[in-house]
Write an enzyme that holds these catalytic residues in place. Structure first.
Site, mmCIF file in Angstrom:
data_model
loop_
_atom_site.group_PDB
_atom_site.id
_atom_site.type_symbol
_atom_site.label_atom_id
_atom_site.label_comp_id
_atom_site.label_asym_id
_atom_site.label_seq_id
_atom_site.Cartn_x
_atom_site.Cartn_y
_atom_site.Cartn_z
ATOM 1 N N ASP A 49 34.596 31.434 -14.742
ATOM 2 C CA ASP A 49 34.939 32.561 -13.894
ATOM 3 C C ASP A 49 33.893 32.805 -12.810
ATOM 4 O OD1 ASP A 49 36.842 34.762 -13.509
ATOM 5 O OD2 ASP A 49 35.141 36.050 -14.011
ATOM 6 N N GLU A 86 36.798 28.894 -11.114
ATOM 7 C CA GLU A 86 37.438 29.913 -10.289
ATOM 8 C C GLU A 86 36.428 30.305 -9.217
ATOM 9 O OE1 GLU A 86 37.835 33.980 -8.934
ATOM 10 O OE2 GLU A 86 36.648 33.660 -10.732
#
Length: 123
Positions: A49, A86
């Site tokens: 993330d 991401e």
């Protein structure tokens, strides 16, 4: 630790200490933790993330080192693992091979596409 550094700041506060003083053990902790999920808990991959907020100005970026350690795990176990980053930057270096100066991750979650689809579906 120290796990955080005041050298850099993210939208969530101080950055994780990947390249400041005493960062070797912090890097080791995060690398070993990721490998544990893959090997001990039999995950097929990890979605990493907000990698655009991983600030590492060291000789070898943390994401590249994680990818290399994952490759070593693949060699040892004979199993294929997938690392997906991401990133708000849509940086092709994330998925570019080591030979071409990249980090060698297998995929990139494109937040722009996700946000556009979400807007279309939810108004």
């Amino acid at each position: 630790g120290p796990y955080f550094t005041e050298k850099y700041h993210t939208p969530w506060g101080s950055a994780i200490n990947f390249d400041d003083e005493y960062s070797d053990q912090v890097r080791h902790h995060f690398l070993q933790n990721a490998l544990m999920w893959l090997e001990d808990f039999h995950f097929d991959g990890l979605r990493l993330d907000a990698v655009h907020e991983i600030i590492d100005r060291g000789a070898r970026h943390f994401l590249k080192e994680l990818s290399e350690k994952t490759d070593e795990l693949e060699q040892r176990t004979g199993k294929k693992y997938t690392l997906i980053a991401e990133s708000d930057l849509n940086d092709s270096r994330l998925v570019t091979s080591y030979k071409k100066g990249g980090y060698g991750l297998e995929g990139q979650w494109v937040d722009d596409f996700h946000h556009a689809v979400h807007t279309i579906l939810t108004g």
